[in-house]
Design a protein around this motif. Structure first.
Motif, PDB file in Angstrom:
ATOM      1  N   GLU A  72      22.941  26.850  58.200  1.00  0.00           N
ATOM      2  CA  GLU A  72      21.528  27.040  58.502  1.00  0.00           C
ATOM      3  C   GLU A  72      20.928  27.806  57.331  1.00  0.00           C
ATOM      4  N   ILE A  73      19.790  27.319  56.844  1.00  0.00           N
ATOM      5  CA  ILE A  73      19.077  27.956  55.747  1.00  0.00           C
ATOM      6  C   ILE A  73      17.861  28.648  56.342  1.00  0.00           C
ATOM      7  N   LYS A  74      17.708  29.944  56.043  1.00  0.00           N
ATOM      8  CA  LYS A  74      16.555  30.709  56.534  1.00  0.00           C
ATOM      9  C   LYS A  74      15.920  31.457  55.368  1.00  0.00           C
ATOM     10  N   SER A  75      14.591  31.608  55.458  1.00  0.00           N
ATOM     11  CA  SER A  75      13.859  32.403  54.484  1.00  0.00           C
ATOM     12  C   SER A  75      12.654  33.011  55.172  1.00  0.00           C
ATOM     13  N   ALA A  76      12.278  34.198  54.748  1.00  0.00           N
ATOM     14  CA  ALA A  76      11.067  34.832  55.285  1.00  0.00           C
ATOM     15  C   ALA A  76       9.819  34.197  54.673  1.00  0.00           C
ATOM     16  N   TYR A  77       9.994  33.463  53.574  1.00  0.00           N
ATOM     17  CA  TYR A  77       8.882  32.793  52.910  1.00  0.00           C
ATOM     18  C   TYR A  77       8.532  31.529  53.707  1.00  0.00           C
ATOM     19  N   ALA A  78       7.311  31.452  54.197  1.00  0.00           N
ATOM     20  CA  ALA A  78       6.897  30.388  55.117  1.00  0.00           C
ATOM     21  C   ALA A  78       7.011  28.976  54.539  1.00  0.00           C
ATOM     22  N   ARG A  79       6.929  28.822  53.240  1.00  0.00           N
ATOM     23  CA  ARG A  79       7.006  27.483  52.641  1.00  0.00           C
ATOM     24  C   ARG A  79       8.406  26.892  52.721  1.00  0.00           C
ATOM     25  N   ILE A  80       9.391  27.710  53.005  1.00  0.00           N
ATOM     26  CA  ILE A  80      10.752  27.196  53.170  1.00  0.00           C
ATOM     27  C   ILE A  80      11.147  27.412  54.628  1.00  0.00           C
ATOM     28  N   ALA A  93      31.047  19.905  43.144  1.00  0.00           N
ATOM     29  CA  ALA A  93      29.810  20.378  43.773  1.00  0.00           C
ATOM     30  C   ALA A  93      29.900  20.323  45.293  1.00  0.00           C
ATOM     31  N   ILE A  94      29.163  21.251  45.920  1.00  0.00           N
ATOM     32  CA  ILE A  94      28.964  21.210  47.367  1.00  0.00           C
ATOM     33  C   ILE A  94      27.505  20.813  47.552  1.00  0.00           C
ATOM     34  N   LEU A  95      27.276  19.735  48.292  1.00  0.00           N
ATOM     35  CA  LEU A  95      25.914  19.229  48.469  1.00  0.00           C
ATOM     36  C   LEU A  95      25.617  18.823  49.900  1.00  0.00           C
ATOM     37  N   ALA A  96      24.321  18.542  50.137  1.00  0.00           N
ATOM     38  CA  ALA A  96      23.897  18.066  51.451  1.00  0.00           C
ATOM     39  C   ALA A  96      24.550  16.704  51.691  1.00  0.00           C
ATOM     40  N   ALA A  97      25.165  16.546  52.841  1.00  0.00           N
ATOM     41  CA  ALA A  97      25.846  15.295  53.164  1.00  0.00           C
ATOM     42  C   ALA A  97      24.862  14.189  53.522  1.00  0.00           C
ATOM     43  N   ARG A  98      23.728  14.578  54.079  1.00  0.00           N
ATOM     44  CA  ARG A  98      22.693  13.600  54.465  1.00  0.00           C
ATOM     45  C   ARG A  98      21.418  14.360  54.788  1.00  0.00           C
ATOM     46  N   GLY A  99      20.362  13.624  54.961  1.00  0.00           N
ATOM     47  CA  GLY A  99      19.088  14.241  55.331  1.00  0.00           C
ATOM     48  C   GLY A  99      18.138  14.356  54.158  1.00  0.00           C
ATOM     49  N   HIS A 101      16.910  17.000  52.649  1.00  0.00           N
ATOM     50  CA  HIS A 101      16.958  18.236  51.868  1.00  0.00           C
ATOM     51  C   HIS A 101      17.978  18.140  50.737  1.00  0.00           C
ATOM     52  N   VAL A 102      17.685  18.849  49.649  1.00  0.00           N
ATOM     53  CA  VAL A 102      18.636  18.968  48.541  1.00  0.00           C
ATOM     54  C   VAL A 102      19.319  20.318  48.661  1.00  0.00           C
ATOM     55  N   PHE A 103      20.638  20.312  48.612  1.00  0.00           N
ATOM     56  CA  PHE A 103      21.465  21.511  48.611  1.00  0.00           C
ATOM     57  C   PHE A 103      22.497  21.277  47.531  1.00  0.00           C
ATOM     58  N   LEU A 104      22.560  22.143  46.522  1.00  0.00           N
ATOM     59  CA  LEU A 104      23.489  21.941  45.420  1.00  0.00           C
ATOM     60  C   LEU A 104      24.076  23.260  44.963  1.00  0.00           C
ATOM     61  N   ARG A 109      31.008  25.505  37.357  1.00  0.00           N
ATOM     62  CA  ARG A 109      30.142  26.033  36.290  1.00  0.00           C
ATOM     63  C   ARG A 109      29.324  27.236  36.713  1.00  0.00           C
ATOM     64  N   SER A 110      28.812  27.241  37.938  1.00  0.00           N
ATOM     65  CA  SER A 110      27.997  28.372  38.416  1.00  0.00           C
ATOM     66  C   SER A 110      28.191  28.538  39.918  1.00  0.00           C
ATOM     67  N   PRO A 111      29.343  29.095  40.322  1.00  0.00           N
ATOM     68  CA  PRO A 111      29.707  29.150  41.741  1.00  0.00           C
ATOM     69  C   PRO A 111      28.830  30.038  42.618  1.00  0.00           C
ATOM     70  N   ASP A 112      27.987  30.871  42.033  1.00  0.00           N
ATOM     71  CA  ASP A 112      27.099  31.712  42.838  1.00  0.00           C
ATOM     72  C   ASP A 112      25.642  31.303  42.717  1.00  0.00           C
ATOM     73  N   ARG A 113      25.374  30.167  42.091  1.00  0.00           N
ATOM     74  CA  ARG A 113      24.000  29.686  41.947  1.00  0.00           C
ATOM     75  C   ARG A 113      23.767  28.562  42.952  1.00  0.00           C
ATOM     76  N   LEU A 114      22.658  28.652  43.654  1.00  0.00           N
ATOM     77  CA  LEU A 114      22.292  27.661  44.661  1.00  0.00           C
ATOM     78  C   LEU A 114      20.941  27.068  44.305  1.00  0.00           C
ATOM     79  N   ASP A 115      20.832  25.753  44.414  1.00  0.00           N
ATOM     80  CA  ASP A 115      19.560  25.050  44.219  1.00  0.00           C
ATOM     81  C   ASP A 115      19.223  24.304  45.501  1.00  0.00           C
ATOM     82  N   LEU A 116      17.996  24.480  45.980  1.00  0.00           N
ATOM     83  CA  LEU A 116      17.527  23.841  47.209  1.00  0.00           C
ATOM     84  C   LEU A 116      16.195  23.156  46.979  1.00  0.00           C
ATOM     85  N   THR A 117      15.972  22.071  47.691  1.00  0.00           N
ATOM     86  CA  THR A 117      14.631  21.504  47.825  1.00  0.00           C
ATOM     87  C   THR A 117      14.458  21.219  49.306  1.00  0.00           C
TER      88      THR A 117
END
Length: 134
Positions: A72-80, A93-99, A101-104, A109-117
């Motif tokens: 589950e992805i949560k943010s206090a920022y309303a746009r997310i 890579a670990i990514l979104a299996a379906r749906g 949303h982008v989860f990467l 190369r960068s095990p503590d960096r997360l990219d989301l859309t």
């Protein structure tokens, strides 16, 4: 009470039945860590692109394991908005299996960096704390 009954009772009571049961219970309830455990944590970063608004710094994302290979992805920022994303591993890579949303997360190369859309807002950040598996 005859001595043999007392000795037999004492022996029966000294057997590690409770310990064996407790060890068996722990073994059956323990689970193998999965992708959701690997990515769970708190991340800090910025909305770097937003189709419905401007960029924004200092946005915290919380990634929580909800079930096997699902977070589950949560943010206090309303746009997310809060979303649940199933995960899969593809090469490094670990990514979104379906749906939609982008989860990467690149585990090498960068095990503590997360990219989301999510909802046309792209966010990028790094992990600041790890959530322990439940």
């Amino acid at each position: 009470m005859p001595r043999t009954v007392i000795v037999a009772t004492a022996l029966a009571l000294s057997l590690p039945i409770a310990t064996t049961h407790a060890e068996t219970s722990k073994a059956t309830t323990a689970r193998k860590a999965d992708l959701a455990d690997r990515v769970a944590g708190t991340y800090k970063g910025a909305v770097i692109s937003d189709a419905r608004g401007s960029s924004r710094d200092n946005v915290t994302i919380t990634v929580t394991r909800v079930s096997a290979n699902k977070v589950e992805i949560k943010s206090a920022y309303a746009r997310i908005p809060t979303v649940t994303i199933p995960l899969e591993k593809a090469m490094d890579a670990i990514l979104a299996a379906r749906g939609p949303h982008v989860f990467l997360l690149d585990t090498v190369r960068s095990p503590d960096r997360l990219d989301l859309t999510i909802d046309d807002a792209s966010w990028s950040g790094t992990r600041v704390s790890i959530h322990a598996p439940k």
